[in-house]
Design a protein around this motif. Structure first.
Motif, short mmCIF file in Angstrom:
data_model
loop_
_atom_site.label_atom_id
_atom_site.label_comp_id
_atom_site.label_asym_id
_atom_site.label_seq_id
_atom_site.Cartn_x
_atom_site.Cartn_y
_atom_site.Cartn_z
N ILE A 7 0.90 -1.11 -0.01
CA ILE A 7 -0.10 -0.04 0.00
C ILE A 7 1.00 1.12 -0.08
O ILE A 7 1.83 1.34 0.80
CB ILE A 7 -0.83 0.06 1.20
N PHE A 8 0.52 2.30 -0.98
CA PHE A 8 1.53 3.37 -0.82
C PHE A 8 0.66 4.48 -0.58
O PHE A 8 -0.39 4.68 -1.00
CB PHE A 8 2.00 3.74 -2.27
N ALA A 9 1.12 5.66 0.55
CA ALA A 9 0.36 6.58 1.05
C ALA A 9 1.38 7.79 0.73
O ALA A 9 2.49 7.92 1.17
CB ALA A 9 0.01 6.34 2.58
N GLY A 10 0.82 8.64 -0.08
CA GLY A 10 1.72 9.87 -0.24
C GLY A 10 0.84 10.76 -1.18
O GLY A 10 -0.31 10.52 -1.43
N THR A 11 1.27 12.20 -1.11
CA THR A 11 0.31 13.18 -1.69
C THR A 11 1.15 14.12 -2.76
O THR A 11 0.70 14.25 -3.83
CB THR A 11 -0.35 13.99 -0.74
N ALA A 63 8.60 8.32 -5.74
CA ALA A 63 8.68 6.88 -5.02
C ALA A 63 7.70 5.83 -5.81
O ALA A 63 8.05 4.77 -5.99
CB ALA A 63 8.61 7.08 -3.46
N LEU A 64 6.39 6.57 -5.79
CA LEU A 64 5.38 5.42 -6.60
C LEU A 64 5.87 5.08 -7.84
O LEU A 64 5.71 3.77 -7.92
CB LEU A 64 4.04 6.48 -6.41
N ALA A 91 -2.92 -0.73 -3.60
CA ALA A 91 -3.74 0.34 -3.42
C ALA A 91 -2.95 1.74 -3.17
O ALA A 91 -1.78 1.77 -2.66
CB ALA A 91 -4.95 0.46 -2.39
N VAL A 92 -3.47 2.78 -3.44
CA VAL A 92 -2.68 3.97 -3.14
C VAL A 92 -3.59 4.92 -2.49
O VAL A 92 -4.90 5.18 -2.77
CB VAL A 92 -2.41 4.79 -4.65
N ASP A 108 -4.90 -6.65 2.58
CA ASP A 108 -3.76 -7.62 2.82
C ASP A 108 -2.50 -7.46 2.57
O ASP A 108 -1.74 -8.57 1.77
CB ASP A 108 -4.43 -9.37 2.19
N ALA A 109 -1.75 -6.40 2.62
CA ALA A 109 -0.54 -5.81 2.12
C ALA A 109 0.43 -6.37 2.77
O ALA A 109 0.10 -6.42 4.25
CB ALA A 109 -0.40 -4.40 1.84
N GLU A 110 1.64 -6.60 2.60
CA GLU A 110 2.77 -6.96 3.32
C GLU A 110 3.54 -5.66 4.09
O GLU A 110 3.93 -5.85 5.27
CB GLU A 110 4.05 -7.47 2.38
N VAL A 111 3.25 -4.40 3.44
CA VAL A 111 4.03 -3.21 3.95
C VAL A 111 3.27 -2.22 3.19
O VAL A 111 2.77 -2.02 2.16
CB VAL A 111 5.37 -3.35 3.66
#
Length: 309
Positions: A4-8, A15-16, A27-28, A77-80
């Motif tokens: 899962i990537f979280a950023g704006t 990075a994405l 998911a983002v 169900d993401a690993e990180v």
């Protein structure tokens, strides 16, 4: 890995883009669309725009404290989770969801410059270097264990924009290396020394108003550190003039804020110690202009004074 990537902002988008080439992005997360531009139309973040271009699932909760948002993240169900300049607080319940927790790409050499504006604060302080720290997130403000660090020199002409661009690229490299080490069990956490910590407070427009009583070196760093936001400003009478580029010049002795020399290239202004040569300026409602063009519409002469403080 399932990520899962979280950023704006654009820093995170770099990075994405790198992660998409090597890993599965399930998911983002990005902040809700914000009004921008003259029409103040709702505009998606750079991260959301990139995610949609590649057909990735995008989630934009206003907070992660609600059970519904936490349940949606758990179902992935993401690993990180990889976090970069996301802008929302991750509560403990979210930090514990992925198998390997949440890794943050932070634009400083922690524990120096924890907080919202590490790039700008490093320039303002006159630091010789900064860098990227990949950190295991905990409930504190950038207080988690350090997993990987890479340094980056701050060059004499670096602005917050140029340094941002360097660190965005370095951050993308660092997170790929960190994930590779994570998969092979070679990522060793290192606790931060809290006694060495400094805080990078969020920038304000008020602090970007130049105080000519400071020395020229401090003011020159301010002009670089506040570009492109909020941009250093000097009051000429009651008119705020934006200063976008300048360099330190020889000579001093005049009262702070006094214009001591003017030609087609520079407007030289006395500081508390030293002199600053202004190169690019912008009046309210106008464009950023080199001195020769600026003076055509806004005459400034020797002996005129900017407001000192």
């Amino acid at each position: 890995m399932k990520i899962i990537f979280a950023g704006t902002p654009q820093f995170a988008a770099e990075a994405l883009a790198a992660l998409m080439k090597k890993h599965q992005i399930v998911a983002v997360l990005s902040q809700p669309d914000r009004p921008s531009g003259r029409g103040m139309h709702l505009t998606p973040s750079p991260v959301k725009q990139l995610a949609l271009q590649h057909g990735l699932k995008v989630m934009q909760p206003g907070t992660l404290k609600m059970e519904e948002a936490q349940r949606s993240i758990a179902e992935l169900d993401a690993e990180v989770m990889v976090v970069a300049a996301y802008g929302l607080i991750l509560p403990k319940a979210v930090l514990q969801i992925p198998r390997y927790g949440c890794l943050n790409i932070h634009a400083s050499l922690l524990p120096r410059w924890r907080g919202a504006a590490p790039i700008q604060r490093a320039i303002l302080a006159g630091d010789a270097e900064t860098g990227i720290t990949v950190m295991q997130m905990d409930e504190g403000l950038d207080t988690g264990d350090m997993l990987l660090k890479r340094s980056c020199p701050i060059e004499p002409g670096d602005t917050a924009q140029t340094l941002h661009d360097k660190l965005a690229g370095l951050g993308a490299q660092c997170i790929l290396e960190a994930l590779h080490r994570l998969e092979s069990g070679q990522l060793l956490p290192e606790p931060q020394d809290a006694q060495q910590a400094t805080y990078a407070a969020k920038l304000t427009k008020i602090e970007a108003q130049l105080d000519w009583r400071l020395d020229a070196a401090q003011l020159e760093r301010a002009i670089r550190g506040y570009f492109p936001f909020p941009v250093a400003t000097a009051l000429f009478g009651e008119t705020p003039i934006k200063i976008l580029r300048a360099h330190i010049a020889e000579g001093n002795g005049a009262p702070a804020g006094t214009v001591v020399a003017v030609d087609k290239q520079y407007i030289q202004v006395a500081c508390g110690d030293g002199t600053l040569a202004l190169e690019v300026l912008q009046k309210p409602g106008g464009k950023a202009l080199p001195v020769a063009q600026f003076l055509q519409g806004f005459p400034i002469k020797v002996g005129y004074r900017f407001k000192a403080g």
